[in-house]
Each structure stands twice: as C-alpha cells, then as structure tokens.
Design an enzyme around this catalytic site. Structure first.
Site, PDB file in Angstrom:
ATOM      1  N   LYS A  41       0.853  -1.194   0.000  1.00 30.82           N
ATOM      2  CA  LYS A  41       0.000   0.000   0.000  1.00 30.82           C
ATOM      3  C   LYS A  41       0.889   1.244   0.000  1.00 30.82           C
ATOM      4  O   LYS A  41       1.802   1.365   0.818  1.00 30.82           O
ATOM      5  CB  LYS A  41      -0.905   0.011   1.235  1.00 30.82           C
TER       6      LYS A  41
HETATM    7  O1  G3P Z   1      -7.561   0.330   5.361  1.00 34.91           O
HETATM    8  C1  G3P Z   1      -7.734   1.515   6.066  1.00 34.91           C
HETATM    9  C2  G3P Z   1      -9.034   2.193   5.819  1.00 34.91           C
HETATM   10  O2  G3P Z   1     -10.053   1.231   5.801  1.00 34.91           O
HETATM   11  C3  G3P Z   1      -9.274   3.311   6.797  1.00 34.91           C
HETATM   12  O3  G3P Z   1     -10.358   3.079   7.604  1.00 34.91           O
HETATM   13  O4  G3P Z   1     -11.823   3.444   9.523  1.00 34.91           O
HETATM   14  O5  G3P Z   1      -9.544   4.453   9.526  1.00 34.91           O
HETATM   15  O6  G3P Z   1     -11.302   5.371   8.038  1.00 34.91           O
HETATM   16  P1  G3P Z   1     -10.771   4.159   8.730  1.00 34.91           P
END
Ligand code: G3P
Length: 229
Positions: free
Chosen positions: A86
């Site tokens: 990533k």
């Molecule tokens: O893979 C990371 C992405 O899903 C971020 O999620 O919940 O931190 O906005 P969040």
C-alpha cells in the site's frame, strides 16, 4: 464484490478467516499500532493464518522515493506472494507505484479521497485503488458517489486497476459500494458482523428448530440418517 478484512488483530483474523469467505487482510500503520508489539512477528502470523494464497496488504512508511522502493521490495520479500504494497497517494507515491508496478509488484494506492486521484493511480499502474468511503460520508461528502465515479471511469478506460473500497462505518455503505461497482471492499470485524446480522434470520432459524422439535421430538435428521445405514 470480493471482501477482505481490515484488521491486524490475530483472534479476529483467525475467526473470520475460518468462518467467512474473506479473500485477504488489509493493514495500515494505524491498524498495526492498535496491536502494538513486534510488528514483523504480527505480519508474519497474519500471513501464516491466511496462507499464501490470500492477499495481505501492507503499507509503506517511507516517504522518499528510493526508500519506498526499498521498503516495498523488502515487504514482499518478507511476506511472500499475494502481498500487496500500500502506497499513499502523493507525487512520490505515484512515481514509486509506476516503478514498482513495472517490476511486477502489486500496488494498492491508498488514502484516496477522489476519483481524480484514482485516475492518476490507475495510470501509474496500481493494481488497486483504495478510496476511503466513510471519511467522505462523515464530512457530508459523497463517498459512495466517488466510488461510483471511479467505477464508471475505470469501465470506460478498460484499466485493469480494481477498486478496493475502504474505510466503512456502516454495513449500508458496504452494500452501496457493491451496487455501484466496487470490485472489492475491506471491512472491519464489527462492520462484517453487521453484514450478516438480521433479526428475521434469527427468528426463522429459531422457528425451524421449534417446528422440528414439535413434530419429531429430540431426534435429529442426522440421527435418522445414521440409523438407516
Ligand atoms: O484500510 C484503512 C481504511 O479502511 C481506513 O479506515 O476506519 O480508519 O477510516 P478508517
């Protein structure tokens, strides 16, 4: 739409990898920080749980071009096949994506908040773009619409880049990105549980059990089939 699990918690990964049709695990520095400890052991254990055939997405921490290349190659050397690197969407990230994609690495360009960013990532050779859905929805922006735009643009261009929608706070958001054409979604354990939950399903299953009991008593269908032999 394929589904991956967005966590580095080993108990959760064991549970969902056993019970749910997940196709891999995604992590990021925040997700890893929640588990703490020896991060290399953690990643290695995740790989051991899901096996070599499922996807494991691991984010680079370096921000300088040569260092990103070095880190990406080292991540894949450590975690083996079906490991996706990533890389956050930045100028340097795009350059590194282009170089690594030409070398055959699978790159997931992450922290995407717009369809314009997705075009750039796709043109750089990303295997996946990871648009953050709820981070847009949470600020009254259109996370689902953004995924829909990316799907339409990717369809029109014929790119091989796939949409790995990310950052979900509700099960409805997951359903909505499936409807607008996301190829995959990465979901936290709590949102995954909400995808399967339905009170009418619980009522139906309880009804099957009580109807059987009333008609046939405690004997099970399996008991009857075994006795028949
Ligand atoms: O893979 C990371 C992405 O899903 C971020 O999620 O919940 O931190 O906005 P969040």
């Amino acid at each position: 739409m394929r589904i991956l699990l967005d966590t580095a918690n080993l108990d959760e990964i064991r549970y969902f990898n056993t019970h749910y049709p997940i196709e891999g695990v995604t992590t990021n520095p925040t997700i890893l920080s929640k588990e703490g400890g020896d991060v290399l052991s953690l990643l290695s254990e995740i790989r051991a749980i899901i096996g070599e055939d499922k996807e494991l997405h691991v984010q680079v921490m370096e921000s300088e071009y040569e260092k990103i290349l070095e880190e990406a190659r080292a991540i894949v050397a450590f975690l083996g096949k079906n490991t996706f690197v990533k890389i956050p969407i930045t100028d340097v990230g795009l350059r590194a994506t282009a170089t690594l994609a030409k070398e055959g690495y699978g790159i997931t360009v992450t922290a995407l908040l717009s369809a314009a960013q997705a075009i750039l990532a796709s043109n750089a050779g990303a295997s996946y773009v990871a648009p953050y859905v709820s981070r847009l929805e949470n600020i009254c922006d259109d996370g689902i619409g953004s995924v829909a735009n990316i799907a339409e643009i990717f369809d029109a261009s014929g790119t091989d880049t796939q949409i790995l929608a990310a950052s979900f706070k509700t099960a409805k958001e997951v359903l909505d990105v499936a409807v607008v054409g996301a190829h995959a979604a990465t979901i936290s354990p709590s949102v995954m549980k909400r995808l399967i939950a339905h009170t009418s399903t619980d009522t139906s299953i309880a009804g099957f059990a009580s109807d059987w009991l009333r008609a046939f008593g405690n004997v099970t269908l399996l008991d009857l089939l075994k006795k028949r032999k």
